[in-house]
Design a protein around this motif. Sequence first.
Motif: not given
Length: 177
Positions: A54, A64, A70
Amino acid sequence: MEALLAAGKIQKENFNKAHQISVKESINSIVTEVDVASEQCIMDLIRKHFPDHNLLGEESGLIDNRSDFTWVIDPLDGTSNYAAGIPWFGVLIAVFKEKEPVAAGAYLPMQDIVYFAEKGKGCFIKNIKVTLKTVSLHESLFAFSTDFTADEHELETGISWYKYVLKNVRNVRSTNS
């Protein structure tokens, strides 16, 4: 590290030039074409090495991919300084596994200084491990910044925090980035 340095190179090459400046949420939140180019560069490099992760960029929002990882990107921290020709700005990148930070880096291109931290390995400045000592608040140099707000309550809260800080630290600096 590659992404930090590449974005920093874009910033150095375009420093002290005329910029296209746009206002985002309010007058204290601006973006330039260098923010956008730096973020694109960073995201391209991350995608090259970690295509399924992400990405959360300050300028482009969340991409996403339903990954546990992330990357959080501030491609040009201190845009106001940058646009004004003040050399206090940098690149910030962090990576989280689920909700836990596992690595982060900051690059100050005009000073050519890289800060890097990795979970379980410590933090480094220019590849030299930093040994932190505990100091009291009164012994500390404190960085504090607050920006424009039309919200009177938010402004008063910021001023009260600033007053507390002034009474309890050795020195205060305010530089925006």
